[in-house]
Scaffold this motif. Structure first.
Motif, short mmCIF file in Angstrom:
data_model
loop_
_atom_site.label_atom_id
_atom_site.label_comp_id
_atom_site.label_asym_id
_atom_site.label_seq_id
_atom_site.Cartn_x
_atom_site.Cartn_y
_atom_site.Cartn_z
N GLU A 435 0.82 -1.19 0.00
CA GLU A 435 0.00 0.00 0.00
C GLU A 435 0.87 1.26 0.00
O GLU A 435 2.04 1.25 0.39
CB GLU A 435 -0.93 0.01 1.23
N ASP A 436 0.24 2.36 -0.45
CA ASP A 436 0.93 3.65 -0.44
C ASP A 436 1.40 3.98 0.98
O ASP A 436 0.68 3.75 1.96
CB ASP A 436 -0.02 4.76 -0.91
N GLY A 437 2.62 4.49 1.08
CA GLY A 437 3.18 4.85 2.38
C GLY A 437 4.03 3.75 2.98
O GLY A 437 4.70 3.96 3.99
N TRP A 438 4.02 2.56 2.35
CA TRP A 438 4.79 1.43 2.88
C TRP A 438 5.84 0.92 1.88
O TRP A 438 6.54 -0.05 2.17
CB TRP A 438 3.86 0.27 3.25
N SER A 439 5.96 1.58 0.74
CA SER A 439 6.83 1.05 -0.31
C SER A 439 8.08 1.88 -0.54
O SER A 439 8.90 1.52 -1.39
CB SER A 439 6.03 0.96 -1.63
N ASP A 440 8.23 2.98 0.18
CA ASP A 440 9.41 3.84 0.00
C ASP A 440 10.59 3.24 0.76
O ASP A 440 11.04 3.77 1.78
CB ASP A 440 9.09 5.25 0.51
N CYS A 441 11.10 2.12 0.26
CA CYS A 441 12.08 1.34 1.02
C CYS A 441 13.14 0.74 0.09
O CYS A 441 12.89 0.51 -1.10
CB CYS A 441 11.40 0.18 1.76
N GLN A 442 14.30 0.46 0.68
CA GLN A 442 15.30 -0.39 0.05
C GLN A 442 15.19 -1.77 0.68
O GLN A 442 15.73 -2.04 1.74
CB GLN A 442 16.71 0.19 0.28
N PHE A 443 14.42 -2.65 0.03
CA PHE A 443 14.17 -3.95 0.60
C PHE A 443 15.38 -4.87 0.41
O PHE A 443 16.18 -4.70 -0.53
CB PHE A 443 12.94 -4.60 -0.03
N GLU A 444 15.50 -5.85 1.29
CA GLU A 444 16.60 -6.80 1.21
C GLU A 444 16.47 -7.69 -0.01
O GLU A 444 17.48 -8.11 -0.61
CB GLU A 444 16.64 -7.65 2.49
N ASN A 445 15.24 -8.00 -0.39
CA ASN A 445 14.99 -8.87 -1.54
C ASN A 445 14.32 -8.08 -2.65
O ASN A 445 13.47 -7.21 -2.40
CB ASN A 445 14.09 -10.04 -1.12
N GLU A 446 14.66 -8.42 -3.89
CA GLU A 446 14.07 -7.76 -5.05
C GLU A 446 12.76 -8.43 -5.42
O GLU A 446 12.50 -9.57 -5.08
CB GLU A 446 15.04 -7.82 -6.22
N GLY A 447 11.93 -7.66 -6.16
CA GLY A 447 10.73 -8.23 -6.74
C GLY A 447 9.44 -7.92 -6.01
O GLY A 447 8.36 -8.26 -6.51
N TRP A 448 9.53 -7.27 -4.85
CA TRP A 448 8.30 -6.95 -4.13
C TRP A 448 7.46 -5.92 -4.90
O TRP A 448 6.24 -6.01 -4.96
CB TRP A 448 8.60 -6.42 -2.74
N ILE A 449 8.14 -4.91 -5.42
CA ILE A 449 7.46 -3.83 -6.12
C ILE A 449 7.52 -4.06 -7.62
O ILE A 449 8.60 -4.29 -8.18
CB ILE A 449 8.12 -2.46 -5.78
N ARG A 450 6.34 -4.02 -8.26
CA ARG A 450 6.29 -4.34 -9.71
C ARG A 450 5.63 -3.20 -10.47
O ARG A 450 4.84 -2.46 -9.92
CB ARG A 450 5.50 -5.63 -9.92
#
Length: 450
Positions: A435-450
């Motif tokens: 959801e908006d507000g929870w995706s402004d991140c450098q995640f450890e794993n790729e592929g979460w955001i498409r």
């Protein structure tokens, strides 16, 4: 902006339960994995528990915690596919131990409830779900990597390819032989213990007390006393032979067994339930106490043995076979084995503290004087002498001295790659919405955001 968000998140983690308890505000969904939502309150609750357990949180908790929960849900989905189940009694044991740990550290049940903003029953239910999920996840991971086995050539190639700064530093290690004897316990002390157990039996059979209540109050088995003496479902092979022989002959849950002696002390047993070749029982354990006089006699006896060794009358290894009462080492020349690694090498921190203190200044071939220690497996005082057979100074790992350590490193690296590859593919093939507000991140794993 990010600092403000983190501070807001931390404050929310402390206050989440009070807000949720009102049930006036709809749950806010932060992530969706497949058809499984991850709620904001779930993230805050997990973060609070991670803070209490002093777990490592990498970077922004606003990003790290929900990603951990998302990964867990992927593994739990696989657990559902594989029909992975866990033993409820073992989960209950872990939860009870955790709650007792909280009470011990925070002081009272009321303080625990205040800290977590949950009643003890609510806390137990929440922790049970968490521990059950983690157990199922670990089983899934184990099934994926269980066939990883390293050959010597695999280990050599792995070690040869390690950068110099990746070769581990091995702390001081020692190899130790041991002789132990159990001080004689006076007959009167044993009779007193049996008398107490007979009294408990009569109180149960007369309806004066519940067996579980007496176990909680008086049993000297810390692992089961917190659960009213219940040890969970066990097969014969997981029980002491003397205990199993009596327990599996019990048929009436209202009765109490005769007094049973094992290497841990004296027990009375009550049947809870039988399921095929497994049985669930509760017990009360009492251990006869050793007197200072008997400890002194045992110490003097072992000191005499050491003097005779040094006089050349017999070797340490010969004395081990005929004198030592340590079942784990008696027929292996007294050689101690490290339960954590399966090898004969110990870092000083892995030894029982009394032994570590004695061998700290010894040289290979030295034999100690007799000393008193607590048997770590049976929780009773014994007398011991040790021989330092090898002392390996701290050093950078090499294949000749540290093959098991390097083999474990290699196998761990292969296992990690298997799990990462599986996770990468699972993320790619699973519906994910952040959801908006929870995706402004450098995640450890790729592929979460498409």
């Amino acid at each position: 902006m990010k600092l403000k968000r983190i501070l807001t998140f931390i404050l929310a983690a402390v206050a989440f339960a009070g807000v949720s308890a009102q049930n006036n505000v709809a749950e806010e969904v932060a992530w969706t994995i497949g058809d499984q939502p991850i709620y904001k309150s779930e993230i805050e609750e997990t973060y609070q528990q991670m803070l209490y357990d002093r777990m490592t949180i990498k970077g922004d908790p606003y990003c790290y915690v929900p990603e951990r929960l998302a990964i867990d849900k992927l593994f739990l989905n696989q657990a559902d596919i594989d029909t992975v189940e866990v033993q409820a009694s073992m989960i209950a044991q872990q939860v009870d131990s955790w709650i007792n740990y909280l009470i011990t550290n925070l002081g009272t049940k009321e303080k625990v409830e205040e800290y977590f903003r949950k009643s003890i029953p609510e806390l137990r239910e929440w922790r049970t779900e968490m521990v059950t999920n983690q157990s199922r996840i670990e089983q899934v991971k184990h099934s994926m990597v269980k066939n990883v086995k390293a050959t010597p050539s695999d280990v050599r190639r792995y070690f040869d390819g390690l950068p110099a700064d990746s070769i581990p530093f091995i702390p001081l290690q020692v190899e130790v032989q041991i002789i132990t004897i159990n001080p004689t316990i006076p007959r009167q002390e044993i009779e007193d213990v049996k008398g107490r157990l007979r009294d408990y039996t009569e109180r149960v059979l007369n309806g004066e007390s519940e067996f579980s209540t007496l176990a909680s109050l008086y049993s000297e088995d810390p692992g089961s006393s917190v659960r009213g003496g219940e040890i969970g479902f066990m097969g014969r092979g997981h029980l002491e032979p003397e205990y199993a022989a009596v327990a599996f002959n019990l048929n009436d849950p209202k009765k109490v067994s005769k007094i049973v002696e094992t290497q841990y002390g004296f027990h009375i047993i009550q049947l809870i339930e039988k399921r095929g070749d497994r049985i669930n029982t509760r017990h009360i354990l009492l251990r006869p106490k050793v007197s200072p006089e008997d400890l002194e006699l045992a110490t003097n006896r072992l000191d005499t043995v050491v003097r005779d060794m040094k006089a050349g009358k017999f070797t340490f290894e010969e004395a081990t076979r005929f004198i030592s009462q340590d079942k784990d080492t008696r027929f292996s020349r007294g050689q101690m084995t490290n339960d954590e690694t399966g090898s004969t090498k110990f870092e000083m921190s892995q030894l029982p503290p009394e032994i570590a203190k004695v061998v700290a200044d010894m040289q290979p071939g030295d034999v100690s004087e007799a000393f008193t220690m607590m048997d770590p497996k049976r929780n009773r005082e014994i007398v011991a002498v040790v021989k330092l057979t090898n002392r390996i100074e701290a050093h950078k790992a090499n294949l000749s001295d540290d093959f098991p350590t390097i083999r474990n490193m290699y196998e761990a690296s292969v296992q990690e790659k298997i799990l990462k590859d599986w996770l990468k593919n699972k993320i790619k093939t699973t519906y994910v919405k952040i959801e908006d507000g929870w995706s402004d991140c450098q995640f450890e794993n790729e592929g979460w955001i498409r």
